[in-house]
Write a protein that holds these residues in place. Structure first.
Motif, PDB file in Angstrom:
ATOM      1  N   CYS A 100       0.738  -1.386   0.112  1.00 56.75           N
ATOM      2  CA  CYS A 100      -0.112  -0.052  -0.107  1.00 56.75           C
ATOM      3  C   CYS A 100       0.852   1.387   0.059  1.00 56.75           C
ATOM      4  CB  CYS A 100      -1.003   0.172   1.230  1.00 56.75           C
ATOM      5  SG  CYS A 100      -0.300   0.630   2.655  1.00 56.75           S
ATOM      6  N   ALA A 136      -5.811  11.235   4.064  1.00 54.26           N
ATOM      7  CA  ALA A 136      -5.766  12.488   5.084  1.00 54.26           C
ATOM      8  C   ALA A 136      -4.802  13.441   4.212  1.00 54.26           C
ATOM      9  CB  ALA A 136      -4.901  11.871   6.249  1.00 54.26           C
ATOM     10  N   ASP A 137      -4.290  13.104   3.156  1.00 54.61           N
ATOM     11  CA  ASP A 137      -3.173  14.054   2.567  1.00 54.61           C
ATOM     12  C   ASP A 137      -3.918  15.193   1.633  1.00 54.61           C
ATOM     13  OD1 ASP A 137      -1.231  12.545   3.828  1.00 54.61           O
ATOM     14  OD2 ASP A 137      -0.966  11.409   1.991  1.00 54.61           O
ATOM     15  N   ALA A 155       2.671  10.338  -3.219  1.00 56.50           N
ATOM     16  CA  ALA A 155       1.574   9.732  -3.169  1.00 56.50           C
ATOM     17  C   ALA A 155       0.442  10.139  -2.076  1.00 56.50           C
ATOM     18  CB  ALA A 155       1.586   8.093  -2.733  1.00 56.50           C
ATOM     19  N   ILE A 211      -2.452   0.459   8.432  1.00 55.63           N
ATOM     20  CA  ILE A 211      -1.516   1.527   9.339  1.00 55.63           C
ATOM     21  C   ILE A 211      -2.320   2.724   9.024  1.00 55.63           C
ATOM     22  CG2 ILE A 211       0.672   2.355   9.642  1.00 55.63           C
ATOM     23  CD1 ILE A 211       0.385  -0.597  10.192  1.00 55.63           C
ATOM     24  N   GLU A 212      -3.071   3.118   7.769  1.00 60.10           N
ATOM     25  CA  GLU A 212      -3.685   4.178   7.674  1.00 60.10           C
ATOM     26  C   GLU A 212      -4.962   4.317   8.198  1.00 60.10           C
ATOM     27  OE1 GLU A 212      -5.641   4.663   3.972  1.00 60.10           O
ATOM     28  OE2 GLU A 212      -5.249   6.819   3.527  1.00 60.10           O
ATOM     29  N   PRO A 213      -5.450   5.150   9.156  1.00 63.61           N
ATOM     30  CA  PRO A 213      -6.634   5.437   9.732  1.00 63.61           C
ATOM     31  C   PRO A 213      -7.676   5.746   8.598  1.00 63.61           C
ATOM     32  CG  PRO A 213      -4.934   6.529  11.006  1.00 63.61           C
ATOM     33  CD  PRO A 213      -4.219   6.050   9.982  1.00 63.61           C
ATOM     34  N   PHE A 255      -2.482  10.109   0.025  1.00 68.06           N
ATOM     35  CA  PHE A 255      -3.459   9.115   0.698  1.00 68.06           C
ATOM     36  C   PHE A 255      -4.735  10.033   1.276  1.00 68.06           C
ATOM     37  CE2 PHE A 255       0.367   6.867   0.572  1.00 68.06           C
ATOM     38  CZ  PHE A 255      -0.050   5.471   0.485  1.00 68.06           C
ATOM     39  N   PHE A 302       1.949   3.079   2.547  1.00 65.69           N
ATOM     40  CA  PHE A 302       1.563   4.147   3.616  1.00 65.69           C
ATOM     41  C   PHE A 302       2.848   3.996   4.634  1.00 65.69           C
ATOM     42  CE2 PHE A 302      -0.488   5.723   7.550  1.00 65.69           C
ATOM     43  CZ  PHE A 302      -1.176   6.774   6.998  1.00 65.69           C
ATOM     44  N   ILE A 356      -4.807   4.047  -0.849  1.00 65.03           N
ATOM     45  CA  ILE A 356      -5.247   3.438   0.174  1.00 65.03           C
ATOM     46  C   ILE A 356      -4.330   2.793   0.989  1.00 65.03           C
ATOM     47  CG2 ILE A 356      -6.040   1.551  -1.544  1.00 65.03           C
ATOM     48  CD1 ILE A 356      -7.815   0.849   0.837  1.00 65.03           C
ATOM     49  N   GLY A 357      -4.115   3.361   2.211  1.00 64.15           N
ATOM     50  CA  GLY A 357      -3.153   2.520   3.252  1.00 64.15           C
ATOM     51  C   GLY A 357      -3.289   1.535   3.875  1.00 64.15           C
ATOM     52  N   GLY A 358      -3.635   0.549   3.057  1.00 60.68           N
ATOM     53  CA  GLY A 358      -4.254  -0.816   3.728  1.00 60.68           C
ATOM     54  C   GLY A 358      -5.662  -0.838   3.945  1.00 60.68           C
ATOM     55  N   LYS A 407       5.563   6.771  -4.196  1.00 61.89           N
ATOM     56  CA  LYS A 407       5.388   6.106  -2.909  1.00 61.89           C
ATOM     57  C   LYS A 407       6.622   6.056  -2.016  1.00 61.89           C
ATOM     58  CE  LYS A 407       0.869   3.777  -3.335  1.00 61.89           C
ATOM     59  NZ  LYS A 407       0.079   2.769  -3.705  1.00 61.89           N
ATOM     60  N   VAL A 408       7.753   5.957  -2.570  1.00 57.63           N
ATOM     61  CA  VAL A 408       8.972   6.248  -2.116  1.00 57.63           C
ATOM     62  C   VAL A 408       9.659   7.693  -1.979  1.00 57.63           C
ATOM     63  CG1 VAL A 408      10.043   4.030  -2.663  1.00 57.63           C
ATOM     64  CG2 VAL A 408      10.631   5.672  -4.065  1.00 57.63           C
ATOM     65  N   THR A 409       8.953   8.539  -2.507  1.00 55.51           N
ATOM     66  CA  THR A 409       9.435  10.156  -2.458  1.00 55.51           C
ATOM     67  C   THR A 409       8.353  10.762  -1.446  1.00 55.51           C
ATOM     68  OG1 THR A 409       8.238  10.771  -4.507  1.00 55.51           O
ATOM     69  CG2 THR A 409      10.475  10.064  -4.568  1.00 55.51           C
ATOM     70  N   GLY A 410       7.146  10.265  -1.010  1.00 60.21           N
ATOM     71  CA  GLY A 410       6.305  10.941  -0.009  1.00 60.21           C
ATOM     72  C   GLY A 410       5.141  11.773  -0.947  1.00 60.21           C
ATOM     73  N   ARG A 468      -6.083   6.464  16.013  1.00 63.36           N
ATOM     74  CA  ARG A 468      -5.953   4.906  16.105  1.00 63.36           C
ATOM     75  C   ARG A 468      -6.846   4.452  17.033  1.00 63.36           C
ATOM     76  NH1 ARG A 468      -4.887   1.030  12.649  1.00 63.36           N
ATOM     77  NH2 ARG A 468      -3.731   2.785  11.704  1.00 63.36           N
TER      78      ARG A 468
END
Lengths: 160, 755
Positions: A101, B34-35, B30, B212-214, B32, A103, B261-263, B25-28, B294
């Protein structure tokens, strides 16, 4: 309530912001500096998704107050790559499919870079314990650990 | 497109390219849930019940409303009452009335954390202050948490009007929502024929998906009713439909954009915040953003059921199973809808049995409403059945794999839940497990090895995808499936395979609800199969069109054109001596040959292929503390055919580790007042990197011939075997059979002391 003026350095660039006394550094990074790469998974320092470095030390930014950044140097996921050139940890995470994902990935990358800065030749066990504060629910950590070990080898020049 | 029988004919499928969304996704970068933000966005917060069960006597919002900066407050009065309507959704069914009452409590709160009101304000601090000023008077009622207590006579009743289905009306209020039964032959008679019978009562606890993503959403409603929603979920069309039902809005007025989506793991297949954010935005006239803490995720969003079950299996001395039964009761949480049916259907699906019965109860209690969690129900019943199979092997003096081989389901096996299996790969999975070096590796002191198997249906369903050829010959693919684990990569790969172009020339996105046709949720292990099928069909239609355009340019019949390696070529010597015409050349001339080239396909994908797995687990148990360390783990699974093997392995590794957490650490704990006691990651402990060894995923490929590339679906099977695989390993290491989860050190120590 009057706000507090904070002067700091973020990813090598000078930055300043106004924040309230109770605001976390994570909220400041995300809401004021618009650096939304750092994520909030728990707000209690348990998941590591908000990992940053503060004067080189790996911390959960949700447990740091914005005002504590005064005069300090902050490193976030947005600062890992050098312009268009990805850092080896980023390249290896992509090559090993170490994210699903994505995140938890920013926090894991910051934590991995901090590990390899401190210990360029970690054992698998050392890597696993260093990253034990970064939860990932998708991958089971297998490919993350492989990416970390491979990035370490790459950075030591063993792939040349 | 016909099934591609030879893997060697595939150029892109089966390779491991970098995912198209990888760099974001590796550079921040993406974004989600809440972003995302919009100008003038308000902060929304939910007021939740502090009681496990109570009648709402009154709600006074006047003080909160008077607070400067408060822009809207909503309570039950802001929601239409809707009739009971059950709709199919993914692996289960949705009762919209219940969903509406879960989103915002009506007369009663049914669990601690149940939403009672919500507020939107200029800042988070003001929203918190306003929430504290809302005065709610409760009449506290007796509560019930555990499933057997909820079924007992005299239990506190959650719903006075609940009438159970699948059984005789008890004629009095009950917490039993449903009874299900699946049977084949005569299980009791089969058990009577057995030489050896094992019987046991097994118990599992509620566990959370633990993404992990609320949950997060931002919603904006215009005065004319047009509504924008940005949210992290497993289905943008799901959100659109559910919000429309709960708030009585026209679907066309709701546009939902899927954030990254964070999971989810099933936990984001329903709405919690979205209707509240829309209702608040409608009232405030401004966008409203809501993000769960959380603590709220644990208390108010769905875990999966805990349950109790009795398993009985009988066999002849040679290992042939003559009869088997499972009787199971699952927690549904505050509203009906536990996965008791799939728990029963999957229980014995790995085996070719003539006499079998699986029955179960769906039971409400004062817990948060359960949500789907990866192969809903299957891991629970597999814990009982696969533990019992291990006991049976021991009693018969048989090897655990040999016993399973003796009874393995295969093509032609009639499953107790109805279907006759077409070609399936369970025997191949067992063979791969048996020949894996792990199965015969030496073990040390206090160490043990366990094996368990698992089954999941995998599903198809509604999917849409479009493929468009750009002016320069690059390709855009849009699908309706939120990408949780790399599905954009597999869509691009399948389109590239059909078009004969390099993977890097195909750029996939996940469309919003206005950009692509209706697509079911990302769940049921359906996306690579069903949305992949839609993508393949769209790409094929585009190839047909490209051939037509080349024929037009060459002035020959379209039938005289073949498509090969991304180029139009004359079909034979009679077609003419034209040089191959690459896709890009055809694209460049599209304006002169009929206009832009592209199409969308919407289908109901049929023919999903069932999946089977077998896991081998080695543990070491500390005799002083009862602590279990997983030393080695191998997960074998029939995946049909892997489109992107790395992401297939990743599904298997991740599912296995979630199962290990379920087996060893994770559980919902309640205090004496029915309040959750461990609503954070410190006390609800999901596996961390230092808990685990590498997880070896072994891909067995028995293609599903009803998908052009043989896809079965892989995401859910891997969470089914681990609970029993770990328990069987603990038994082997200690001699103690753990009958209840989680196998925490104190429980193991107590069991060892007793033995």
């Amino acid at each position: 309530m009057s706000k507090i003026h904070v002067t700091t350095t973020v990813n090598g660039e000078p930055a300043e912001f106004l924040c309230e006394a109770q605001e976390s550094l994570l909220d400041v990074l995300r809401d004021q500096l618009k650096l939304t790469g750092s994520k909030e998974g728990c707000g209690s320092g348990d998941c590591g998704a908000c990992s940053i470095t503060l004067d080189g030390r790996l911390v959960c930014s949700c447990l740091v107050l914005g005002v504590e950044a005064e005069g300090k140097t902050i490193g976030t996921v947005e600062g890992i790559a050098n312009g268009d050139t990805l850092h080896p940890v980023q390249v290896k995470f992509l090559e090993h499919a170490a994210l699903q994902c994505g995140f938890c990935t920013p926090g894991l990358l910051v934590a991995t870079k901090a590990l390899l800065d401190a210990n360029p030749n970690p054992t698998e066990t050392e890597a696993r314990f260093w990253l034990a504060g970064n939860l990932c629910r998708c991958t089971g950590y297998d490919k993350i650990i492989r990416a970390v070990m491979d990035a370490a080898a790459e950075m030591r020049g063993e792939h040349a | 497109m016909n099934f591609v029988a030879n893997k060697s004919d595939l150029k892109v499928v089966g390779t491991r390219p970098v995912r198209p969304d990888g760099i974001d996704k590796v550079t921040g970068k993406a974004l989600f849930g809440a972003d995302l933000t919009m100008a003038g966005t308000l902060v929304g917060k939910v007021v939740r019940s502090p009681h496990a069960h109570a009648r709402i006597v009154s709600i006074d919002t006047s003080k909160a409303a008077a607070l400067p900066g408060v822009k809207a407050i909503i309570t039950t009065a802001d929601f239409p009452e809707i009739s009971s309507e059950v709709a199919a959704a993914g692996d289960g069914a949705v009762n919209f009335r219940h969903m509406a009452h879960n989103v915002m409590a009506r007369d009663k709160v049914l669990y601690e954390g149940h939403a009672v009101a919500a507020v939107a304000a200029m800042s988070s601090a003001i929203a918190d202050a306003a929430a504290a000023l809302i005065e709610i008077t409760y009449e506290v009622l007796p509560f019930v948490i555990d499933v057997e207590a909820a079924m007992a006579d005299g239990a506190p009743i959650l719903h006075d009007d609940l009438v159970p289905s699948g059984m005789a009306n008890p004629g009095k209020p009950t917490n039993i929502a449903k009874r299900v039964e699946f049977k084949l032959g005569d299980a009791e008679a089969g058990l009577a024929e057995a030489d050896v019978v094992v019987e046991g009562r097994y118990e599992t606890t509620a566990v959370h998906q633990g993404y992990i993503e609320p949950h997060a959403v931002i919603a904006s409603v215009n005065p004319d009713g047009q509504t924008q929603i940005f949210a992290s979920s497993q289905g943008q069309f799901m959100i659109r439909q559910y919000v429309s039902k709960i708030l009585n809005m026209d679907i066309a007025n709701i546009r939902v954009t899927p954030a990254e989506i964070g999971g989810g793991f099933g936990g984001k297949t329903l709405v919690y915040l979205e209707p509240l954010a829309v209702a608040l935005s409608r009232k405030a006239g401004k966008p409203v953003k809501m993000v769960m803490t959380r603590d709220e995720v644990f208390r108010a969003s769905g875990p999966t059921s805990g349950g109790v079950m009795t398993v009985k299996i009988g066999a002849k001395k040679d290992g042939t199973i003559t009869g088997a039964t499972i009787d199971i009761a699952l927690q549904a949480g505050a509203f009906p809808g536990s996965p008791v049916a799939p728990a029963c259907m999957c229980a014995f699906a790995c085996y070719d049995l003539k006499n079998v019965r699986a029955s179960g109860y769906d039971v409400v209690s004062n817990r948060s409403k359960i949500a789907a969690y990866r192969a809903p129900g299957a891991p629970i019943s597999a814990f009982g059945v696969e533990s019992a199979m291990d006991e049976l092997a021991t009693k018969l003096g048989m090897d655990a794999i040999a016993l399973r081989e003796k009874n393995a389901a295969k093509a032609g096996t009639k499953a107790a839940y109805g279907p006759v299996f077409p070609e399936i790969g369970f025997e191949q999975v067992l063979a791969a497990a048996k020949s894996h070096p792990h199965w015969t590796a030496p073990l040390g002191k206090n160490q043990g090895r366990g094996l368990a198997t698992g089954f999941w249906f995998n599903i198809g369903g509604d999917s849409s995808a479009s493929v468009f050829i750009n002016e320069d010959g690059t390709v855009s693919v849009v699908s309706g499936s939120p990408d949780i684990g790399g599905s954009r990569a597999s869509m691009a790969m399948m389109a590239a395979e059909v078009l004969g172009v390099p993977y890097e020339k195909v750029r996939p996105i996940v469309g919003d609800t206005a950009q692509i046709g209706i697509t079911g949720m990302t769940g049921g292990s359906r996306v690579t199969f069903a949305t992949g099928m839609a993508t393949v069909q769209a790409a094929e239609k585009v190839v047909d069109e490209l051939k037509k355009r080349a024929a037009m340019i060459w002035d020959i019949s379209p039938d005289a054109v073949d498509w090969k390696d991304g180029e139009a070529v004359p079909a034979g010597a009679n077609a003419g001596g034209f040089d191959p015409m690459p896709l890009a050349a055809i694209a460049a001339k599209a304006g002169k040959t009929g206009g832009p080239i592209g199409t969308e396909v919407s289908i109901n994908a049929q023919g999903a292929g069932a999946g089977f797995g077998a896991h081998i687990c080695d543990v070491e148990v500390d005799p002083e503390t009862g602590f279990v360390k997983v030393l080695r783990y191998t997960a074998v699974q029939d995946v049909g055919r892997a489109i992107h093997p790395s992401y297939v392995e990743g599904q298997i590794q991740g599912g296995a580790v979630q199962g290990i957490g379920w087996a060893l650490n994770e559980e919902y704990l309640y205090d004496k007042k029915g309040r959750m006691d461990n609503s954070g990651f410190l006390d609800y402990r999901v596996p961390v990197a230092s808990d685990l060894p590498m997880i070896e995923a072994v891909l067995v490929e028995v293609p599903n011939k009803r998908h052009p590339f043989g896809v079965r679906g892989v995401g859910e099977v891997p969470i089914v075997p681990p609970l029993a695989a770990v328990a069987n390993a603990v038994k082997a290491a200690t001699g103690v059979r753990m009958m209840s989860l989680p196998m925490s050190p104190p429980k193991i120590l107590a069991a060892m002391d007793k033995a």
